[in-house]
Design a protein around this motif. Structure first.
Motif, PDB file in Angstrom:
ATOM      1  N   ALA A 107      39.242  43.391  58.615  1.00 32.72           N
ATOM      2  CA  ALA A 107      40.475  44.081  57.591  1.00 32.72           C
ATOM      3  C   ALA A 107      41.173  44.921  58.082  1.00 32.72           C
ATOM      4  CB  ALA A 107      39.288  44.413  56.429  1.00 32.72           C
ATOM      5  N   ARG A 108      40.590  45.939  58.851  1.00 27.28           N
ATOM      6  CA  ARG A 108      41.563  46.740  59.403  1.00 27.28           C
ATOM      7  C   ARG A 108      42.801  46.305  60.313  1.00 27.28           C
ATOM      8  NH1 ARG A 108      41.398  49.862  64.029  1.00 27.28           N
ATOM      9  NH2 ARG A 108      42.539  52.044  63.612  1.00 27.28           N
ATOM     10  N   CYS A 129      45.177  44.368  57.852  1.00 30.68           N
ATOM     11  CA  CYS A 129      45.984  45.350  56.989  1.00 30.68           C
ATOM     12  C   CYS A 129      47.156  45.913  57.833  1.00 30.68           C
ATOM     13  CB  CYS A 129      45.403  46.105  56.355  1.00 30.68           C
ATOM     14  SG  CYS A 129      44.339  45.594  54.886  1.00 30.68           S
ATOM     15  N   ARG A 133      48.931  41.746  56.773  1.00 25.74           N
ATOM     16  CA  ARG A 133      48.380  40.739  56.189  1.00 25.74           C
ATOM     17  C   ARG A 133      47.425  41.193  55.331  1.00 25.74           C
ATOM     18  NH1 ARG A 133      46.842  36.951  61.501  1.00 25.74           N
ATOM     19  NH2 ARG A 133      45.522  35.943  59.826  1.00 25.74           N
ATOM     20  N   ILE A 134      47.885  41.739  54.265  1.00 25.40           N
ATOM     21  CA  ILE A 134      47.151  42.470  53.123  1.00 25.40           C
ATOM     22  C   ILE A 134      46.275  41.577  52.354  1.00 25.40           C
ATOM     23  CG2 ILE A 134      47.450  44.141  51.193  1.00 25.40           C
ATOM     24  CD1 ILE A 134      48.565  45.139  53.891  1.00 25.40           C
ATOM     25  N   ASP A 135      46.710  40.676  51.909  1.00 27.44           N
ATOM     26  CA  ASP A 135      45.824  39.837  51.138  1.00 27.44           C
ATOM     27  C   ASP A 135      44.534  39.212  51.916  1.00 27.44           C
ATOM     28  OD1 ASP A 135      47.324  39.877  48.715  1.00 27.44           O
ATOM     29  OD2 ASP A 135      48.442  38.052  49.254  1.00 27.44           O
ATOM     30  N   GLY A 142      43.346  40.909  54.558  1.00 23.65           N
ATOM     31  CA  GLY A 142      42.719  42.371  54.910  1.00 23.65           C
ATOM     32  C   GLY A 142      41.672  42.666  53.773  1.00 23.65           C
ATOM     33  N   ARG A 143      42.609  42.584  52.414  1.00 28.46           N
ATOM     34  CA  ARG A 143      41.782  42.614  51.149  1.00 28.46           C
ATOM     35  C   ARG A 143      40.330  41.783  50.950  1.00 28.46           C
ATOM     36  NH1 ARG A 143      45.721  41.543  48.058  1.00 28.46           N
ATOM     37  NH2 ARG A 143      46.557  43.679  47.756  1.00 28.46           N
ATOM     38  N   VAL A 203      45.411  52.699  57.122  1.00 32.73           N
ATOM     39  CA  VAL A 203      46.020  51.222  57.014  1.00 32.73           C
ATOM     40  C   VAL A 203      45.441  50.529  55.733  1.00 32.73           C
ATOM     41  CG1 VAL A 203      44.020  50.126  58.276  1.00 32.73           C
ATOM     42  CG2 VAL A 203      46.523  49.306  58.677  1.00 32.73           C
ATOM     43  N   PHE A 204      44.651  51.269  55.108  1.00 27.87           N
ATOM     44  CA  PHE A 204      44.059  50.558  53.668  1.00 27.87           C
ATOM     45  C   PHE A 204      44.611  51.301  52.677  1.00 27.87           C
ATOM     46  CE2 PHE A 204      39.900  49.626  55.984  1.00 27.87           C
ATOM     47  CZ  PHE A 204      40.047  48.265  56.273  1.00 27.87           C
ATOM     48  N   ILE A 258      45.417  49.334  49.373  1.00 22.32           N
ATOM     49  CA  ILE A 258      44.298  48.752  48.489  1.00 22.32           C
ATOM     50  C   ILE A 258      43.622  49.645  48.266  1.00 22.32           C
ATOM     51  CG2 ILE A 258      45.191  46.486  49.373  1.00 22.32           C
ATOM     52  CD1 ILE A 258      42.886  46.531  51.371  1.00 22.32           C
TER      53      ILE A 258
END
Length: 119
Positions: free
Chosen positions: A71-72, A75, A79-81, A83-84, A106-107, A110
């Motif tokens: 995820a890290r 993000c 590529r946020i989605d 990563g979420r 980096v989060f 979100i």
């Protein structure tokens, strides 16, 4: 031993090569993946991290740490989605990672989504 020496000397590219060799020889030793990932990130940034943890999460789908690190990387690459989703899976496997995620810049986009996840 060589991987530890590379990390201590901050020889990230060489450490990444040794890390890759180690996970190829001993893919069942999860700690090698962590060290490999450190070197890959330091050597090639979030792209290196992504390469390592995409493979690691496919081999170890129940490892919350690997999903958190994936995820890290996602993000960090914008590529946020994706990563979420990876972070949500990591937190579902181990909610204790929430405290680390809340300190991870980096989060930041979100944080509000997972700040209230219940233990």
């Amino acid at each position: 031993l060589w991987l530890h020496i590379c990390i201590a000397l901050r020889k990230w590219s060489l450490g990444e090569k040794f890390g890759k060799l180690l996970v190829e020889q001993e893919p069942d030793y999860e700690l090698n993946w962590g060290r490999y990932g450190i070197c890959a990130e330091k050597s090639r940034g979030f792209k290196g991290y992504l390469d390592v943890y995409t493979e690691a999460t496919s081999l170890y789908p129940q490892n919350a740490s690997f999903h958190y690190r994936l995820a890290r990387a996602l993000c960090g690459l914008g590529r946020i989605d994706e990563g979420r989703e990876a972070l949500a899976l990591g937190l579902a496997l181990d909610p204790d990672y929430r405290r680390f995620a809340l300190d991870e810049p980096v989060f930041s986009g979100i944080w509000e989504e997972f700040a209230g996840v219940e233990d």
